[in-house]
Structure formats: structure tokens, C-alpha cells
Design a protein around this motif. Sequence first.
Motif, PDB file in Angstrom:
ATOM      1  N   ASP A 119       0.801  -1.216   0.000  1.00  0.00           N
ATOM      2  CA  ASP A 119       0.000   0.000   0.000  1.00  0.00           C
ATOM      3  C   ASP A 119       0.839   1.274   0.000  1.00  0.00           C
ATOM      4  O   ASP A 119       0.321   2.365   0.240  1.00  0.00           O
ATOM      5  N   GLY A 120       2.139   1.131  -0.216  1.00  0.00           N
ATOM      6  CA  GLY A 120       2.959   2.329  -0.383  1.00  0.00           C
ATOM      7  C   GLY A 120       3.756   2.749   0.837  1.00  0.00           C
ATOM      8  O   GLY A 120       4.343   3.830   0.851  1.00  0.00           O
ATOM      9  N   PHE A 121       3.743   1.913   1.889  1.00  0.00           N
ATOM     10  CA  PHE A 121       4.518   2.262   3.078  1.00  0.00           C
ATOM     11  C   PHE A 121       5.592   1.212   3.306  1.00  0.00           C
ATOM     12  O   PHE A 121       5.304   0.046   3.544  1.00  0.00           O
ATOM     13  N   ASP A 122       6.818   1.660   3.215  1.00  0.00           N
ATOM     14  CA  ASP A 122       7.949   0.767   3.253  1.00  0.00           C
ATOM     15  C   ASP A 122       8.557   0.816   4.664  1.00  0.00           C
ATOM     16  O   ASP A 122       9.142   1.818   5.053  1.00  0.00           O
ATOM     17  N   ILE A 123       8.342  -0.261   5.413  1.00  0.00           N
ATOM     18  CA  ILE A 123       8.921  -0.306   6.761  1.00  0.00           C
ATOM     19  C   ILE A 123      10.399  -0.644   6.587  1.00  0.00           C
ATOM     20  O   ILE A 123      10.743  -1.761   6.206  1.00  0.00           O
ATOM     21  N   VAL A 124      11.264   0.334   6.832  1.00  0.00           N
ATOM     22  CA  VAL A 124      12.681   0.111   6.545  1.00  0.00           C
ATOM     23  C   VAL A 124      13.518  -0.166   7.793  1.00  0.00           C
ATOM     24  O   VAL A 124      14.675  -0.566   7.685  1.00  0.00           O
ATOM     25  N   ALA A 125      12.943   0.063   8.972  1.00  0.00           N
ATOM     26  CA  ALA A 125      13.719  -0.197  10.191  1.00  0.00           C
ATOM     27  C   ALA A 125      12.812  -0.447  11.389  1.00  0.00           C
ATOM     28  O   ALA A 125      11.689   0.060  11.454  1.00  0.00           O
ATOM     29  N   GLY A 126      13.341  -1.259  12.311  1.00  0.00           N
ATOM     30  CA  GLY A 126      12.669  -1.475  13.593  1.00  0.00           C
ATOM     31  C   GLY A 126      13.640  -1.129  14.710  1.00  0.00           C
ATOM     32  O   GLY A 126      14.859  -1.276  14.548  1.00  0.00           O
ATOM     33  N   PHE A 127      13.118  -0.656  15.832  1.00  0.00           N
ATOM     34  CA  PHE A 127      13.977  -0.283  16.965  1.00  0.00           C
ATOM     35  C   PHE A 127      13.426  -0.866  18.262  1.00  0.00           C
ATOM     36  O   PHE A 127      12.212  -0.910  18.459  1.00  0.00           O
ATOM     37  N   ASP A 128      14.345  -1.280  19.136  1.00  0.00           N
ATOM     38  CA  ASP A 128      13.918  -1.699  20.466  1.00  0.00           C
ATOM     39  C   ASP A 128      15.027  -1.362  21.452  1.00  0.00           C
ATOM     40  O   ASP A 128      16.199  -1.297  21.082  1.00  0.00           O
ATOM     41  N   SER A 129      14.651  -1.175  22.713  1.00  0.00           N
ATOM     42  CA  SER A 129      15.668  -0.840  23.711  1.00  0.00           C
ATOM     43  C   SER A 129      16.411  -2.087  24.179  1.00  0.00           C
ATOM     44  O   SER A 129      17.487  -1.985  24.761  1.00  0.00           O
ATOM     45  N   SER A 130      15.843  -3.266  23.914  1.00  0.00           N
ATOM     46  CA  SER A 130      16.492  -4.489  24.364  1.00  0.00           C
ATOM     47  C   SER A 130      17.384  -5.089  23.275  1.00  0.00           C
ATOM     48  O   SER A 130      16.909  -5.551  22.243  1.00  0.00           O
ATOM     49  N   ILE A 131      18.694  -5.074  23.539  1.00  0.00           N
ATOM     50  CA  ILE A 131      19.648  -5.628  22.572  1.00  0.00           C
ATOM     51  C   ILE A 131      19.380  -7.117  22.393  1.00  0.00           C
ATOM     52  O   ILE A 131      19.447  -7.667  21.285  1.00  0.00           O
ATOM     53  N   ASN A 132      19.015  -7.746  23.492  1.00  0.00           N
ATOM     54  CA  ASN A 132      18.684  -9.160  23.477  1.00  0.00           C
ATOM     55  C   ASN A 132      17.563  -9.446  22.475  1.00  0.00           C
ATOM     56  O   ASN A 132      17.648 -10.367  21.657  1.00  0.00           O
TER      57      ASN A 132
END
Lengths: 202, 202
Positions: free
Chosen positions: A104-117
Motif C-alpha cells: 500500500d505504499g509504506f515501506d517499513i525500513v527499520a525497527g527499533f527496540d531498547s532491548s539488545i537481546n
Amino acid sequence: MNIPSNTIDRLCKIFGQLDILGKKSIEFVSSKDLAIAIGTTEYTVRKDISLIGVTGFTRKGYEVVSLKEQLGEKLNLKTQRKACIVGLGRLGTALLDYEKFKQDGFDIVAGFDSSINKIERIHTSIDVFSVAELENVVSQCNIELGIIAVPSEHAQDIADKLVRAGVKGILNFSPVEINVNENIIYSRIDLTNALRSIAARF
Amino acid sequence: MNIPSNTIDRLCKIFGQLDILGKKSIEFVSSKDLAIAIGTTEYTVRKDISLIGVTGFTRKGYEVVSLKEQLGEKLNLKTQRKACIVGLGRLGTALLDYEKFKQDGFDIVAGFDSSINKIERIHTSIDVFSVAELENVVSQCNIELGIIAVPSEHAQDIADKLVRAGVKGILNFSPVEINVNENIIYSRIDLTNALRSIAARF
């Protein structure tokens, strides 16, 4: 654009409905059928569409491909937009891999989390990073949209980071409202409230 | 209740905001602060609240605990409601374990999927079943709310099954609109549309 907010919301829904009809190779759609599909009146559909100067209403109704094209142009929906998800719990990871966003035109290019694990163990084809890298990654990749799926207590801090990094819009799934500068386009999906609004009508 | 639909939605949002304030032990809230929190005007907040005959506005504002109590009563939000999730892909399983639902009065008591393989492998404390068992389980457990998270092509069929099984309300996360009998309270969360409505304002 100087179009009322509710009109923009309805036009986006019409755009989505036209997309569905187009994929079924349906050529024409009446304002009545559009009204039913998006839950409004025929009059409102015709008014909203005329408001942005769209032409092409025939006796058979609106021409699906042409109306979608014109709406996409006017609403600026033809550009593929880059987005990121912050908070990779179950909801966040589900959104990370929600295939329809890309279609639909939205490219999820990154995810972030505070837990390195969590970042190390996650199974996804999307690049994932520590929240510490959020501002760098968002600004370097020109990410325009931030999707927040962190617990309540971190939502405001994440929103502030996203704004500093230069996003234009934020969609907030956390259970609290956040404050953002009025230049930022902001919206919240409140999952509990969706259920409450149903139950209150029982 | 004979309260306009938009008013019910706003009152549910106010209820949610009062819940947040109550947990922070905040005793009073002004109509202005409620208006900011739910994105409307002070006038609308006061009108909506007065419409359902709520009393208790003081110079310090509304008394948080008392207003929440009265709203919960009027909106019928004090009963714990049983709900189920149909479609246990990533979004469905995220919803299955969304802890806030339970805290907020919605008890997810069952999950359903058409894939036996998926049902056997899933990690959750909620009981999961094959879709073939949906009608039996929903009616035997008196499940009032069905949450649909299946792919588009199955959404209507699942909605029909839920209605036959006796649910009163449906929340649809699938990317298509479905048709339900007008006795059923129905709502849809369109994830793509939420992003489009933001991007169209860029």
C-alpha cells in the motif's frame, strides 16, 4: 492542502476502497457503493470528491482507475513512504512484518527496540537497531513516518526522539496520548477504545 | 441508549483518559484537559458529559473517580466482556496476548485459526482452537466480541460464523470491509488507512 481533516480521512478510505475494486478489475463504482463501503452518505461521498476537483463521474458511476489515480495525486499518496516501528514486542513485530503496508505504499525500513537481546533474537527481514541508534538511522534513511508500539511510559520519549530525527508523522499504538509539535501529523490507534466503543453500544 | 454514535466514541475516550488519570491518583480534571487528551473542544466535552446526565462538575473540574464510575455505568463498561480472536497470524497472536485488553475489561478467552499446525505450535496461555470449532466454543463460552485478524478473502466467512455463534459485536482488522446484520455492532481498524491519513497531510 486546505481540505478539512474529516474529508481527508474519508478520501483516504475511498482511495483504499478503489484499490480493492481495482484489484478485482471492477471498472465503475457508484457513490452509493462507495458510501456503504466507507460508512457515510452518498451526498458526503460526492461532496468530498468534488471538493478536490475530481472529474469523471458518468452514468455508470466513477471510473475506478481514473478516480484512484486522481485521488492518489491530490492526496499525495503516490510516493512510496519510508516508515519505522519503535518497540518490537508482539504488536511491534507483527506490524514490522505486516505485508500490506508495503503493497500500500509504506515501506517499513527499520525497527527499533531498547532491548539488545530482543534485537539479536528477532526473526525478520527488516533491519533492526537499538533505540540508541534511532536518531541516526531515521535521519540518514529519510524515514518520514514513525510508528510507536512501546509501553506507555516510554511513548513520549520515543515520540520526542522521532521528531528530533525529522519524521513528519507519527502513528501511536501505545495506550497513552503523547504531545507533539503541531507541525507533526499525529494519530493514535487505541485498541482498547475500539472494543469499548463496540461494547458501549450493546 | 439513544446517544449519538460520535458521542459514544468520545465518551469512551474520556473514560480511557479518566482511567489513566485515576491510576496516577489525580483527583480532578478540567474539561479543557479532557478536551486536549481526546482531541476535541471543551464545549464538546461538557456537552457530551451532560448528555448522559453526569453530575459532579466542581470549580476544580470533574472528580476523576466519580466521573469514571458514572460513565462506566452509563456506557455499560463495568462488566468484564469475553472476546475471541480469529486468525492467529502475527497480528492475531499479538492481539491474543495484548495484556491491556484484560486490564481494561476485555477477557480474550479463545483464539481460532484454520491451520491445525499453527494451533499446535503457538505459545500462549489462551485456549486455541480450529476454526471448525468456532461456533461451538463461542456459543458455549458466551463470547460477546469477535476480533477478526484473518486474510481478506476469509473475513466475510468468519464474520458470518461469529454472528451465527451469537456474538454481539465484531472488530475487524482485516483489510476489507465486511457486511453484518444491523443488530451487530461492527467496527474496523484499517492499519493502512491510518498511515494514509497521516501521509495525505504531509
